[in-house]
Design an enzyme around this catalytic site. Structure first.
Site, PDB file in Angstrom:
ATOM      1  N   LEU A 161     -15.056   5.497  -3.152  1.00  0.00           N
ATOM      2  CA  LEU A 161     -13.921   5.096  -3.593  1.00  0.00           C
ATOM      3  C   LEU A 161     -13.579   3.902  -4.423  1.00  0.00           C
ATOM      4  CD1 LEU A 161     -11.700   5.471  -1.776  1.00  0.00           C
ATOM      5  CD2 LEU A 161     -11.613   3.728  -0.328  1.00  0.00           C
ATOM      6  N   HIS A 177     -11.996  11.557   1.986  1.00  0.00           N
ATOM      7  CA  HIS A 177     -11.696  10.351   2.526  1.00  0.00           C
ATOM      8  C   HIS A 177     -12.410  10.090   3.846  1.00  0.00           C
ATOM      9  CE1 HIS A 177     -11.819   5.721   1.562  1.00  0.00           C
ATOM     10  NE2 HIS A 177     -10.047   6.171   2.629  1.00  0.00           N
ATOM     11  N   PHE A 199       0.564  -0.808  -0.202  1.00  0.00           N
ATOM     12  CA  PHE A 199       0.011   0.192   0.383  1.00  0.00           C
ATOM     13  C   PHE A 199       0.990   1.560  -0.110  1.00  0.00           C
ATOM     14  CE2 PHE A 199      -4.656   0.663   0.738  1.00  0.00           C
ATOM     15  CZ  PHE A 199      -5.347   0.283   0.499  1.00  0.00           C
ATOM     16  N   GLN A 254      -7.801  14.517   3.908  1.00  0.00           N
ATOM     17  CA  GLN A 254      -7.201  13.614   3.247  1.00  0.00           C
ATOM     18  C   GLN A 254      -8.069  13.259   2.150  1.00  0.00           C
ATOM     19  OE1 GLN A 254      -6.571   9.413   3.705  1.00  0.00           O
ATOM     20  NE2 GLN A 254      -4.264   9.962   3.432  1.00  0.00           N
ATOM     21  N   GLU A 309      -6.700   1.326  -2.672  1.00  0.00           N
ATOM     22  CA  GLU A 309      -5.558   2.027  -3.125  1.00  0.00           C
ATOM     23  C   GLU A 309      -5.038   0.910  -3.065  1.00  0.00           C
ATOM     24  OE1 GLU A 309      -3.809   4.795  -0.862  1.00  0.00           O
ATOM     25  OE2 GLU A 309      -1.610   3.746  -0.543  1.00  0.00           O
ATOM     26  N   ARG A 356      -0.788   9.551  -0.656  1.00  0.00           N
ATOM     27  CA  ARG A 356      -2.192  10.033  -1.779  1.00  0.00           C
ATOM     28  C   ARG A 356      -1.624  11.617  -1.380  1.00  0.00           C
ATOM     29  NH1 ARG A 356      -6.849   6.748   2.519  1.00  0.00           N
ATOM     30  NH2 ARG A 356      -5.662   4.076   2.022  1.00  0.00           N
ATOM     31  N   HIS A 413      -8.619  11.146  -1.600  1.00  0.00           N
ATOM     32  CA  HIS A 413      -8.035  10.289  -1.553  1.00  0.00           C
ATOM     33  C   HIS A 413      -7.815  10.249  -2.897  1.00  0.00           C
ATOM     34  CE1 HIS A 413      -7.678   5.450  -2.542  1.00  0.00           C
ATOM     35  NE2 HIS A 413      -7.677   5.952  -1.377  1.00  0.00           N
ATOM     36  N   ARG A 428      -2.118  10.449   6.364  1.00  0.00           N
ATOM     37  CA  ARG A 428      -2.590   8.670   6.485  1.00  0.00           C
ATOM     38  C   ARG A 428      -2.240   8.504   5.846  1.00  0.00           C
ATOM     39  NH1 ARG A 428      -6.675   5.069   6.599  1.00  0.00           N
ATOM     40  NH2 ARG A 428      -8.256   6.258   5.043  1.00  0.00           N
TER      41      ARG A 428
HETATM   42  C1  LIG Z   1     -14.712   3.448   1.759  1.00  0.00           C
HETATM   43  C2  LIG Z   1     -14.170   3.132   2.540  1.00  0.00           C
HETATM   44  C3  LIG Z   1     -12.599   1.732   2.354  1.00  0.00           C
HETATM   45  C4  LIG Z   1     -11.728   2.385   3.569  1.00  0.00           C
HETATM   46  N1  LIG Z   1     -11.179   1.450   2.766  1.00  0.00           N
HETATM   47  C5  LIG Z   1     -10.164   1.576   4.189  1.00  0.00           C
HETATM   48  C6  LIG Z   1      -8.672   0.975   4.521  1.00  0.00           C
HETATM   49  O1  LIG Z   1      -8.373  -0.198   3.635  1.00  0.00           O
HETATM   50  N2  LIG Z   1      -7.908   0.862   5.460  1.00  0.00           N
HETATM   51  C7  LIG Z   1      -8.146   1.382   5.885  1.00  0.00           C
HETATM   52  O2  LIG Z   1      -7.335   1.381   7.064  1.00  0.00           O
HETATM   53  N3  LIG Z   1      -8.916   2.292   6.295  1.00  0.00           N
HETATM   54  C8  LIG Z   1     -10.045   2.513   5.154  1.00  0.00           C
HETATM   55  N4  LIG Z   1     -10.307   3.294   5.329  1.00  0.00           N
HETATM   56  C9  LIG Z   1     -11.030   4.341   6.612  1.00  0.00           C
HETATM   57  C10 LIG Z   1     -10.907   3.337   8.007  1.00  0.00           C
HETATM   58  O3  LIG Z   1     -12.673   2.625   6.870  1.00  0.00           O
HETATM   59  C11 LIG Z   1     -11.924   4.780   8.565  1.00  0.00           C
HETATM   60  O4  LIG Z   1     -11.335   5.848   9.029  1.00  0.00           O
HETATM   61  C12 LIG Z   1     -12.178   3.712  10.332  1.00  0.00           C
HETATM   62  O5  LIG Z   1     -13.115   2.573   9.275  1.00  0.00           O
HETATM   63  C13 LIG Z   1     -12.858   5.112  10.515  1.00  0.00           C
HETATM   64  O6  LIG Z   1     -13.862   4.285  11.976  1.00  0.00           O
HETATM   65  P1  LIG Z   1     -14.207   4.407  13.602  1.00  0.00           P
HETATM   66  O7  LIG Z   1     -13.916   3.273  14.680  1.00  0.00           O
HETATM   67  O8  LIG Z   1     -13.796   5.560  13.489  1.00  0.00           O
HETATM   68  O9  LIG Z   1     -15.462   5.452  12.949  1.00  0.00           O
HETATM   69  P2  LIG Z   1     -16.542   4.935  11.577  1.00  0.00           P
HETATM   70  O10 LIG Z   1     -16.314   3.485  11.407  1.00  0.00           O
HETATM   71  O11 LIG Z   1     -17.268   5.146  11.316  1.00  0.00           O
HETATM   72  O12 LIG Z   1     -17.891   4.617  13.153  1.00  0.00           O
HETATM   73  C14 LIG Z   1     -18.541   5.659  13.477  1.00  0.00           C
HETATM   74  C15 LIG Z   1     -19.463   5.374  14.484  1.00  0.00           C
HETATM   75  O13 LIG Z   1     -19.970   6.531  15.379  1.00  0.00           O
HETATM   76  C16 LIG Z   1     -21.546   6.600  15.113  1.00  0.00           C
HETATM   77  N5  LIG Z   1     -22.193   8.058  15.656  1.00  0.00           N
HETATM   78  C17 LIG Z   1     -21.485   9.110  14.218  1.00  0.00           C
HETATM   79  N6  LIG Z   1     -22.061   9.986  14.852  1.00  0.00           N
HETATM   80  C18 LIG Z   1     -22.934   9.426  15.643  1.00  0.00           C
HETATM   81  C19 LIG Z   1     -24.017  10.545  17.095  1.00  0.00           C
HETATM   82  N7  LIG Z   1     -23.957  11.826  16.274  1.00  0.00           N
HETATM   83  N8  LIG Z   1     -24.225   9.552  17.271  1.00  0.00           N
HETATM   84  C20 LIG Z   1     -24.070   8.442  17.581  1.00  0.00           C
HETATM   85  N9  LIG Z   1     -23.654   7.494  16.896  1.00  0.00           N
HETATM   86  C21 LIG Z   1     -22.702   8.310  16.132  1.00  0.00           C
HETATM   87  C22 LIG Z   1     -21.527   6.477  13.440  1.00  0.00           C
HETATM   88  O14 LIG Z   1     -23.198   5.908  13.707  1.00  0.00           O
HETATM   89  C23 LIG Z   1     -21.036   4.738  13.816  1.00  0.00           C
HETATM   90  O15 LIG Z   1     -21.569   3.670  13.964  1.00  0.00           O
HETATM   91  C24 LIG Z   1     -11.359   3.520   4.343  1.00  0.00           C
HETATM   92  C25 LIG Z   1     -12.766   4.416   4.938  1.00  0.00           C
HETATM   93  C26 LIG Z   1     -13.581   3.827   3.298  1.00  0.00           C
HETATM   94  C27 LIG Z   1     -14.722   5.479   3.382  1.00  0.00           C
END
Ligand SMILES: Cc1cc2nc3c(=O)[nH]c(=O)nc-3n(C[C@H](O)[C@H](O)[C@H](O)COP(=O)(O)OP(=O)(O)OC[C@H]3O[C@@H](n4cnc5c(N)ncnc54)[C@H](O)[C@@H]3O)c2cc1C
Length: 605
Positions: free
Chosen positions: A250, A380, A121, A234, A253, A309, A236, A415
Site C-alpha cells: 500500500l 485492499h 482523506f 475495495q 492515501e 477510492r 485501493h 469504504r
Molecule cells: C497497509 C494497510 C494500511 C491501512 N491503512 C488504514 C488507515 O490508515 N485507516 C483505516 O481506517 N484503515 C486502514 N487500513 C485498513 C485497516 O487497517 C483494516 O481494515 C483493519 O485494521 C482491520 O482490523 P480488524 O481488527 O478487523 O482485523 P486485523 O487487524 O486484520 O486483525 C485480524 C486478526 O485476526 C486474526 N485471525 C485471522 N484469522 C484467524 C484464525 N483463523 N484464527 C485465529 N486468528 C485469526 C489475525 O491473526 C489478526 O490477529 C489499512 C490496511 C492495510 C493493509
C-alpha cells in the site's frame, strides 16, 4: 474425543487486531473471562499496518465538522448500501472512542494548540483523520494491547481456528491448531466474537498479509450465519507496482491528503477529467484550489485525487488501458512537486510520511521527495462480510458476534479511508459489551465430541495424501491469478461465469492437496487448510457480483456500467442452504428514518 488441550472462557475473541482487542477490553470490563486467539503474534495484525489515520468528527482542525457530516459522507461514499444504523452509531461514537484511546496513552500528532491533529482523506468533507504520521495503526495497536493485557485477558498466540462448534442453534466454542507444534486446541465459550479481518489473499495483487484468508467469514458461513454484499471488494488506487516483489504494497492515501497528485505518462492530472456529478460541487475546479485545500484553506474544495477510492482506482485503470500509464503498468503519484509551493518540502514530506519515504527508498530505490512514485490499484479491503445487528454486532447465529473488517454494513459499497480504524473502535467495543451480556445470560453449552473428532480428522487429511497430493501453493496461486483476472476491478458476466467453472476445478484440486513433513511449523499444511476458505470466499464474491447487475462503489460491471436506482434498495445475502450449497438472495434494506434522510438532504445541498 481426540486428546486435545481444552481452554474455557466466557467470551472467546478470534482475532487480535483493533476490533478484537477493543472487544476484549469491553468484555473484560463487564467482568467476564476473556480469551483472545490470533493466527500470528500479538501486535501483528492488519491494524498495525494502518497508515493514514482514524476518521472521527472531532472538529479540531475545521469546526464545521460534526457527526452529521461524517454520517452523510459515509453514506454517500457507500452509495447507500450501508446499514444506516451502523453509519449513524459510528459517526456519533467515533470521537469518544478516539479520545478514549488518547486517554489510554496514544500520542497523536497535535494541532498548534495541543489538540489531536486531523488530516484530509478521500471522501471526507473536512480534515477528519486523527493520525500519528503515517504510522497510526502501530500507535493504536500498542495502546489497545497494553490496555487489554492490563485488563487481565488471556492471549493464545499463533493459534488458527478452523471450526466453530455449536450446541443446537448456538455457538459454544471453537477448534484450532497451534502453529508451533501443530497440536489441536479446543476452546469452550459462551459467546464468540469474530474479528479476523479481511480476504485479500484471494487475489494476486493485494496489500493484505498472509493471515487474510477469509477465515472469519467462512467460519461464520459454515456455522449458518449470513454474509452480506460480498461483491463489494475495495481496490485501493495506490499500491506499489515495481519492483515485482513488492507489487501491491500500500501507498497511503495520506500522500494525496498532503498534496500528492496523480499524473499520466503525458504529465496530465487526469483526475480532473472525470469528476462524478454527485461530487462536483465539493471538488476543486483548478489545481490551485486543490492545493489550497490540502493546506487547510477552508474556502477551497478538495482536489479530485481525493475522490472516493473506487472512482480513483477506475480512472487509473482507464489511463493504463489507454496506453497512458507508467512503464510498469501504473501511473505516477507525485508528492515531490510540492517543493514548488512549500519551503523545506523535503523535510516536510519526511516528517508527514516517514514510512512512505522509507518504503520507496528501501524497496524501490526511489526518493519520494525528489521523484514521483509509480502506483496502481491493489486489493485492499472487503466491505462485504458477516451480516450483523447494527447495535449489538450479533450475527444471525445466536452467541456469534462479528466486528471490524470481517463484519459488513457500515461501509456499504465503498469504504472511506480512515473509517476502518474508527469502525474497529466503535463496533469492537459494542461487540465486546454485547458478547459479555450474552455470556452472562446463558449457561455453558455442550460440545459434541464426535464433531470435534470429525474436524480433527479432516484437518489431518493433507498428511495422508502427502507428496502424492496437489501442491497447495500452486492451487492458491492459480486461484489468486484467476480472481484477479476474472473477478477484479472491472467485471463482466462471461468472465465471472468462467471464474465459477474455474472455482469448481480448483475445488477438486484443493480436495487433493497434500502436506509433507511433520506438524511443527508446517506452512504447506497450513496453506492446505486455508484453501477451502479462499475458495468459499471467492465463490461468494463471484456469485454476489453476478447477482448485482449494476455498478456501485467497489463493484464495477463493464456490462452494466451504470447504477440501477432499484438496486440501492437491497443487500445481497449469502447463506449455506439446507443442502449444503451456497444460496444467494436479495434482502431489502430497511427505509432510512426521516431524521437521517433529512441529514443526507441537508448535507447534499
Ligand atoms: C497497509 C494497510 C494500511 C491501512 N491503512 C488504514 C488507515 O490508515 N485507516 C483505516 O481506517 N484503515 C486502514 N487500513 C485498513 C485497516 O487497517 C483494516 O481494515 C483493519 O485494521 C482491520 O482490523 P480488524 O481488527 O478487523 O482485523 P486485523 O487487524 O486484520 O486483525 C485480524 C486478526 O485476526 C486474526 N485471525 C485471522 N484469522 C484467524 C484464525 N483463523 N484464527 C485465529 N486468528 C485469526 C489475525 O491473526 C489478526 O490477529 C489499512 C490496511 C492495510 C493493509
Amino acid at each position: 474425543m481426540a486428546d486435545v488441550e481444552t481452554v474455557t472462557h466466557d467470551v472467546l475473541i478470534i482475532g487480535a487486531g483493533g476490533a478484537g482487542l477493543r472487544a476484549a477490553i469491553a468484555a473484560a470490563a463487564a467482568g467476564v473471562s476473556v480469551g483472545v486467539v490470533c493466527k500470528s503474534l500479538l501486535g501483528k495484525a492488519h491494524t498495525v499496518m494502518a497508515e493514514g489515520g482514524a476518521a472521527a468528527a472531532l472538529g479540531n482542525v475545521d469546526d464545521r465538522d460534526n457527526w452529521r457530516v461524517h454520517f452523510a459522507d459515509t453514506m454517500r461514499g457507500g452509495q447507500y448500501l450501508n446499514n444506516w444504523r451502523m453509519a449513524e452509531l459510528h459517526a456519533q461514537e467515533a470521537p469518544d472512542r478516539v479520545r478514549e484511546l488518547e486517554a489510554w496513552g496514544a500520542v497523536f500528532d497535535r494541532t498548534p494548540d495541543g489538540r489531536i491533529l486531523q488530516r484530509n482523506f478521500g471522501g471526507h468533507r473536512y480534515p477528519r483523520l486523527a493520525h500519528v504520521g503515517d504510522r497510526t495503526g502501530l500507535e493504536m495497536i500498542r495502546t489497545l494491547q497494553d490496555h487489554a493485557i492490563h485488563a487481565g485477558i488471556d492471549v493464545h498466540m499463533e493459534v488458527t481456528i478452523i471450526a466453530l462448534l455449536k450446541d443446537g442453534g448456538r455457538v459454544v466454542g471453537a477448534f484450532g491448531y497451534d502453529r508451533e507444534r501443530g497440536r489441536f486446541r479446543l476452546f469452550r465459550a459462551t459467546a464468540v466474537v469474530l474479528a479476523t479481518g479481511g480476504v485479500g489473499r484471494a487475489y494476486s495483487i493485494t496489500s493484505n498479509s498472509w493471515e487474510y484468508t477469509a477465515d472469519g467469514h467462512c467460519l461464520a458461513y459454515h456455522a449458518g450465519a449470513a454474509l452480506q454484499d460480498m461483491e463489494c471488494v475495495q481496490f485501493h488506487p495506490t499500491g506499489m507496482v515495481w519492483p515485482p516483489s513488492v507489487r501491491g504494497i500500500l501507498v497511503t492515501e495520506g500522500v494525496r491528503g498532503e498534496g500528492g497528485v496523480l499524473r499520466n505518462s503525458e504529465g496530465r492530472r487526469f483526475m480532473f477529467d472525470d469528476i462524478p456529478e454527485n461530487y462536483r460541487s465539493q471538488t476543486a475546479d483548478s489545481e490551485d484550489e486543490g492545493w489550497r485545500y490540502t493546506q487547510g484553506d477552508k474556502d477551497a474544495r478538495r482536489p479530485p485525487e481525493l475522490l472516493t477510492r473506487d472512482h480513483v482506482a477506475r480512472c487509473i485503470m482507464r489511463e493504463v488501458r489507454a496506453g497512458r500509464g507508467s512503464p510498469h503498468g501504473g501511473v505516477y503519484l507525485d508528492i515531490a512537486w510540492i517543493k514548488e509551493r512549500l519551503p523545506g518540502a523535503a523535510e516536510h514530506i519526511k516528517r508527514k510520511l516517514p514510512s512512505m519515504y522509507h518504503q520507496f527508498k528501501q524497496l524501490a530505490d526511489i526518493d519520494i521527495t525528489k521523484e514521483p512514485m509509480e502506483v496502481g490499484p491493489t486489493t485492499h479491503y472487503i466491505m462485504g462480510g458477516i451480516r450483523v445487528d447494527g447495535d449489538s454486532q450479533m450475527s444471525t447465529v445466536p452467541g456469534l458476534f462479528a466486528a471490524g473488517e470481517c463484519a459488513a454494513g457500515l461501509h456499504g459499497a465503498n469504504r472511506l479511508g480512515g473509517n476502518s480504524l474508527s469502525d474497529l473502535l466503535v463496533f469492537g467495543k459494542r461487540a465486546g459489551d454485547h458478547a459479555a451480556q450474552f455470556a452472562k445470560a446463558q449457561g455453558e453449552g455442550r460440545i459434541d465430541p464426535a464433531e470435534v473428532d470429525a474436524v480433527a480428522a479432516a484437518a489431518l487429511r493433507p498428511f495422508e495424501r502427502g507428496a502424492a497430493g496437489e501442491g497447495p501453493y500452486q492451487v492458491q496461486h492459480d486461484l489468486q491469478v484467476m480472481m484477479q483476472e476474472l473477478v477484479g476491478i472491472v467485471r463482466r458476466e462471461d468472465e465471472m461465469q468462467r471464474a465459477r467453472a474455474g472455482l469448481a476445478a480448483l475445488r477438486a484440486r484443493a480436495a487433493r492437496a497434500g502436506a509433507v513433513g511433520n506438524r511443527e511449523y508446517n506452512p504447506g499444511w497450513h496453506t492446505a487448510l486455508d484453501l477451502p476458505n479462499l475458495l468459499d470466499i471467492s465463490e461468494a464474491i463471484t456469485r454476489a457480483a453476478l447477482e448485482r447487475r449494476e455498478s456501485r462503489g467497489g463493484h464495477f460491471r463493464d456490462d452494466y456500467p451504470d447504477k440501477d436506482p432499484a438496486a440501492a434498495g437491497y443487500n445481497i445475502v449469502i447463506q449455506k442452504g439446507a443442502d449444503g450449497a451456497m444460496a444467494v438472495s436479495r434482502v431489502a434494506i430497511p427505509p432510512l428514518p426521516e431524521p437521517l434522510a433529512a441529514i443526507i438532504k441537508e448535507q447534499s445541498a
